[in-house]
Write a protein that holds these residues in place. Structure first.
Motif, mmCIF file in Angstrom:
data_model
loop_
_atom_site.group_PDB
_atom_site.id
_atom_site.type_symbol
_atom_site.label_atom_id
_atom_site.label_comp_id
_atom_site.label_asym_id
_atom_site.label_seq_id
_atom_site.Cartn_x
_atom_site.Cartn_y
_atom_site.Cartn_z
ATOM 1 N N ARG A 523 4.801 -5.319 11.765
ATOM 2 C CA ARG A 523 3.739 -4.314 11.740
ATOM 3 C C ARG A 523 3.919 -3.373 12.916
ATOM 4 N NH1 ARG A 523 -2.669 -5.036 10.760
ATOM 5 N NH2 ARG A 523 -3.465 -3.528 12.263
ATOM 6 N N ARG A 524 3.783 -2.081 12.645
ATOM 7 C CA ARG A 524 3.845 -1.063 13.691
ATOM 8 C C ARG A 524 2.431 -0.520 13.889
ATOM 9 N NH1 ARG A 524 8.602 1.413 14.593
ATOM 10 N NH2 ARG A 524 7.503 1.959 16.523
ATOM 11 N N PRO A 530 -2.145 1.528 11.058
ATOM 12 C CA PRO A 530 -0.931 0.740 11.225
ATOM 13 C C PRO A 530 -0.015 0.891 10.009
ATOM 14 C CG PRO A 530 -2.725 -0.680 10.534
ATOM 15 C CD PRO A 530 -3.319 0.694 10.762
ATOM 16 N N VAL A 531 1.229 0.504 10.192
ATOM 17 C CA VAL A 531 2.218 0.497 9.116
ATOM 18 C C VAL A 531 2.807 -0.899 9.028
ATOM 19 C CG1 VAL A 531 4.469 1.379 8.382
ATOM 20 C CG2 VAL A 531 2.760 2.946 9.307
ATOM 21 N N VAL A 553 -3.835 -0.831 -0.161
ATOM 22 C CA VAL A 553 -2.739 -0.255 0.614
ATOM 23 C C VAL A 553 -2.164 0.937 -0.133
ATOM 24 C CG1 VAL A 553 -2.149 -2.452 1.705
ATOM 25 C CG2 VAL A 553 -0.991 -1.766 -0.408
ATOM 26 N N ARG A 554 -1.531 1.800 0.624
ATOM 27 C CA ARG A 554 -0.831 2.939 0.059
ATOM 28 C C ARG A 554 0.646 2.842 0.431
ATOM 29 N NH1 ARG A 554 0.040 7.944 2.524
ATOM 30 N NH2 ARG A 554 -1.529 7.405 4.111
ATOM 31 N N THR A 555 1.488 3.013 -0.559
ATOM 32 C CA THR A 555 2.922 2.916 -0.322
ATOM 33 C C THR A 555 3.436 4.186 0.350
ATOM 34 O OG1 THR A 555 3.299 1.404 -2.178
ATOM 35 C CG2 THR A 555 5.187 2.709 -1.409
ATOM 36 N N LEU A 556 4.095 4.005 1.496
ATOM 37 C CA LEU A 556 4.762 5.115 2.167
ATOM 38 C C LEU A 556 6.212 5.231 1.728
ATOM 39 C CD1 LEU A 556 3.407 4.593 5.808
ATOM 40 C CD2 LEU A 556 2.559 6.172 4.060
ATOM 41 N N VAL A 582 4.061 0.113 3.839
ATOM 42 C CA VAL A 582 2.709 0.451 3.387
ATOM 43 C C VAL A 582 1.808 0.714 4.584
ATOM 44 C CG1 VAL A 582 2.969 -0.947 1.306
ATOM 45 C CG2 VAL A 582 1.881 -1.937 3.331
ATOM 46 N N THR A 583 0.653 1.311 4.285
ATOM 47 C CA THR A 583 -0.388 1.562 5.278
ATOM 48 C C THR A 583 -1.731 1.368 4.578
ATOM 49 O OG1 THR A 583 -1.052 3.105 7.022
ATOM 50 C CG2 THR A 583 -0.658 4.045 4.845
ATOM 51 N N PRO A 584 -2.823 1.083 5.286
ATOM 52 C CA PRO A 584 -4.121 0.947 4.616
ATOM 53 C C PRO A 584 -4.494 2.222 3.876
ATOM 54 C CG PRO A 584 -4.230 0.077 6.846
ATOM 55 C CD PRO A 584 -2.912 0.766 6.730
ATOM 56 N N ASP A 585 -5.044 2.048 2.693
ATOM 57 C CA ASP A 585 -5.449 3.209 1.882
ATOM 58 C C ASP A 585 -6.879 3.603 2.237
ATOM 59 O OD1 ASP A 585 -5.618 5.190 0.082
ATOM 60 O OD2 ASP A 585 -5.382 3.946 -1.705
#
Length: 585
Positions: A523-524, A530-531, A553-556, A582-585
Motif C-alpha cells: 500500500r502506498r 491511498p493506493v 474500490v476504483r481500478t487505476l 486500486v484506490t478507494p472509490d
C-alpha cells in the motif's frame, strides 16, 4: 556509513523519503525538498542501437534526437546515454580514448548540443556514462605512460615489475604470461578472462587491467589522476548535463601490496579458477573519491545527480554508497539485487523480500531490472508462454514502488534477448573468449524495434551493426502503440500514474499479507487517497486477503480485462499473472 534500519517481521518499513505533496511537480522539475531525480524514471539508451540517422547501420546522437517525442510519449524523464565518446570500440565505448569529445560515428559536439537542447524542451534530463576506473589503451594518457618509466604520466596507471618466474609458485594465468623471465605479480584475473596483467616491452613492466587488455586501469593513488578525471567531469557539467552514471565505480583502487585474491570453487567461462575479488575491488579508499566528487557536483546549480553501478550482495553494503548526512556520496546507488541477484526469479517471495530491503537505505532507492550487460528481464522472468503477462507484473513492481526506476531501451515493448547461435556472429569480445559457456552480451544490445518494416525502422541500411531481431514484425513501438492491451500501453499507463498520483509519487510503502507465497501486496499512502498494489506471481487465480481495502474500490490500472469492472476486493480473486492497482472509490 549510515546504520541500516531493520524491522522485525518486515510487516512495514521506515519511510525515509520526502513528505507527500498536495500536487505533483511537472516532469523534469524539482524543489529543494524533493529534487527532480528523486522521482525520476531513467531510460538507458545504448547509442549504437537506438536510432541510425545516416544509414551506416550504427545508431547515433541524431538518431536519439529523432525519437525524443517517442520517449516523451512513453513518459520517461531522464535519459542515460551509454558512452558516446571517441573510442576504438574494443568494449563498444567503455574504452574511452578522449573524455571531452564525441566519437565521429555518433556525430559531433553540435549534434550533442542539439540533442541536449531538444531534450530540455521536452523536460527530459540527460545523464552521461562516465568510466573512471580505466581508459582505452589508445588514450593519450596511456600512450605517454607506456612509452617510458620517466615521463610525466609514467605513474598514471598501475604498473609493476612482476616477479621472477623461476622458482615462484604461480597460478595458471601467471604461467601463461611470462616475459623476460618475469611473471605477473599476482593471480588476479581479468573479468573477461586471462591474466589481469599485460606486459609492455618499452617499460619492461606489466600494467593492470581489470577488464579488457585494451582497458588499462588508472592509478587513483596518484592525485593527478583524480584532478584530470574530475576535470573531464567538469567539462560536461559546464555544458549542462544533468549528471552521470558511474561505471564499475567500486574498482578504482587495488591493494597496494598486490596480494593474491582468494580462490573460490568452480571455474569461469574461460575455464580459469573463480576468484574472490578481496584485494582488487571495493577497497575503502573509493568512498573518499565519492565524497569529493559529490561535493564538486553538488556545487553546480540544477540538482545534478550521481548514479552508481553498484553490484552489492546485500542492502547494508549498498547503503554504504549513500555515505552519511555529513559526508554524502552517491545520490542514487543502483539496487541491482531485485533484477540480477543470483537467485532472482519470478516469485512473490523474492520480489517482496527485495522490495522490503530496498526501503532500508538512507536515501532514495533506485531499482533496476534491465540493462546492457544482462539478458532482458522478459526472458529471465518469463516462462515461454506467459512472458508478456509476467512482464506486466514486473513492470508494475518497478513502477509503483517507492523508488527511482530505471528501465532499458526496448524493455517497455518486450524486446527479447537475441543471443547469437554461432561464435562467428559474436561481436562482444567476452562472448568470443567465453564461447560457448558465455555467449556475450550481444543479445541484449540488438537494434531498437520501432516498426514492423525493414530493419525495424532503426536504419535504412540492411547491414546493421548487430542483426535486427526477426520478431520485430510483432514486437515494435508502432504496433504496440495502437493496442490498448500491449506491454507498451501498460507501461504508459503505469508511468502516468506514477507521475500524477500523489501516493505513488511520494507516499510511504507498507507491505500487507506478507506470508502469501503467490501474491505480493503493498500500500502506498500519500495525498488524500491511498493506493493498493496487488501482484499475482502464480499461474492460477488467487483469493485476496480480507481487509486489504474495505469498501468500494476504483481500478487505476489492471493488466487483466476483467479487473476494472470489479468494485470491491471482498470475495474477489486476482487472475493468474495479473497486476491490479486500486484506490478507494
Amino acid at each position: 556509513m549510515g546504520m541500516v534500519r531493520r524491522l522485525a517481521g518486515m510487516a512495514c518499513v521506515v519511510w525515509l523519503g520526502s513528505a507527500a505533496i498536495a500536487a505533483p511537480a511537472p516532469p523534469g522539475t524539482g524543489t529543494a525538498a524533493a529534487p527532480w531525480w528523486q522521482h525520476a524514471l531513467v531510460y538507458e539508451i545504448y547509442p549504437r542501437s537506438f536510432g541510425d540517422s545516416n544509414g551506416d547501420g550504427v545508431g547515433d546522437l541524431n538518431g536519439i534526437t529523432a525519437h525524443l517525442d517517442d520517449l516523451q510519449k512513453l513518459g520517461v524523464d531522464t535519459l542515460w546515454i551509454a558512452p558516446m565518446y571517441p573510442s576504438p570500440q574494443a568494449d563498444f565505448g567503455y574504452d574511452i580514448a578522449d573524455y571531452e569529445a564525441i566519437d565521429p560515428q555518433y556525430g559531433n559536439m553540435a549534434d550533442f548540443d542539439r540533442l541536449q537542447a531538444e531534450a530540455k524542451k521536452r523536460h527530459l534530463h540527460v545523464v552521461l556514462d562516465m568510466v573512471m576506473n580505466h581508459t582505452s589503451d589508445k588514450h593519450t594518457w596511456f600512450l605517454a605512460s607506456a612509452a617510458s618509466r620517466d615521463n610525466p604520466k609514467a605513474d598514471w596507471y598501475v604498473w609493476n615489475d612482476g616477479i621472477d618466474a623461476a622458482g615462484a609458485t604461480l597460478s595458471a594465468v601467471q604461467k601463461r604470461n611470462i616475459h623476460d623471465g618475469k611473471a605477473p605479480p599476482n593471480n588476479w584475473e581479468s573479468v573477461f578472462g586471462g591474466s589481469a596483467w599485460q606486459w609492455v616491452p618499452a617499460r619492461k613492466q606489466f600494467y593492470y587491467h581489470r577488464f579488457y587488455v585494451q582497458q588499462p586501469d588508472l592509478n587513483w593513488r596518484n592525485p593527478a589522476v583524480e584532478k584530470a578525471m574530475f576535470g573531464a567531469i567538469r567539462f560536461w557539467l559546464d555544458r549542462g548535463v544533468d549528471g552521470f552514471r558511474l561505471d564499475a565505480i567500486s574498482t578504482l583502487f587495488e591493494d597496494p601490496r598486490l596480494r593474491n585474491d582468494p580462490i573460490r570453487s568452480g571455474t569461469n567461462a574461460q575455464g580459469e579458477p573463480n576468484l574472490q575479488s578481496l584485494y582488487s575491488d571495493k577497497l575503502p579508499e573509493v568512498h573518499g573519491v565519492m565524497r569529493r566528487l559529490r561535493a564538486m557536483v553538488d556545487a553546480y546549480p540544477g540538482q545534478r545527480v550521481l548514479i552508481g553501478e553498484t553490484y552489492e550482495p546485500d542492502i547494508a553494503q549498498l547503503d554504504a554508497w549513500y555515505g552519511t548526512k555529513d559526508a554524502p556520496e552517491l545520490h542514487l546507488p543502483m539496487n541491482l539485487q531485485l533484477g540480477f541477484g543470483w537467485q532472482a526469479s519470478f516469485d512473490a517471495r523474492w520480489f517482496r523480500t527485495r522490495l522490503q530491503e530496498s526501503q532500508q537505505v538512507h536515501g532514495q532507492p533506485l531499482l533496476v531490472v534491465d540493462n546492457h550487460d544482462n539478458p532482458r528481464s522478459i526472458d529471465r522472468f518469463g516462462d515461454g508462454q506467459h512472458d508478456v503477462a509476467r512482464a506486466k507484473v514486473v513492470a508494475a513492481a518497478l513502477l509503483t514502488s517507492r523508488a527511482v526506476a530505471l528501465t532499458y531501451y526496448g524493455a517497455p515493448i518486450g524486446m527479447t534477448t537475441a543471443t547469437p547461435t554461432r561464435v562467428e556472429d559474436v561481436r562482444d569480445p567476452v562472448g568470443i573468449t567465453g564461447w560457448p559457456k558465455d555467449k556475450g552480451r550481444d543479445g541484449e544490445r540488438t537494434p531498437m524495434q520501432w516498426t514492423a518494416g525493414p530493419q525495424a525502422g532503426f536504419s535504412t541500411n540492411p547491414h546493421t551493426w548487430l542483426p535486427v531481431n526477426p520478431n520485430h514484425v510483432t514486437i515494435n513501438v508502432a504496433d504496440e502503440s495502437a493496442r490498448p492491451d500491449s506491454l507498451l500501453s501498460w507501461h504508459r499507463q503505469l508511468i502516468a500514474l506514477r507521475r500524477d498520483n500523489p501516493a505513488l509519487r511520494d507516499g510511504a510503502m507498507r507491505f500487507l499479507d506478507t506470508d502469501n507465497p503467490d501474491v505480493l501486496v503493498y500500500r502506498r499512502d500519500g495525498g488524500d487517497r491511498p493506493v493498493l498494489v496487488m501482484l499475482n506471481f502464480s499461474g492460477k487465480a488467487q483469493p485476496l486477503a480480507k481487509g486489504l481495502m474495505p469498501g468500494k474500490v476504483r481500478t487505476l490500472a489492471g493488466s487483466d480485462a476483467s479487473l476494472p469492472a470489479t468494485a470491491t476486493l471482498e470475495g474477489a480473486r486476482l487472475p493468474a499473472y495479473a497486476a491490479w492497482v486500486v484506490t478507494p472509490d
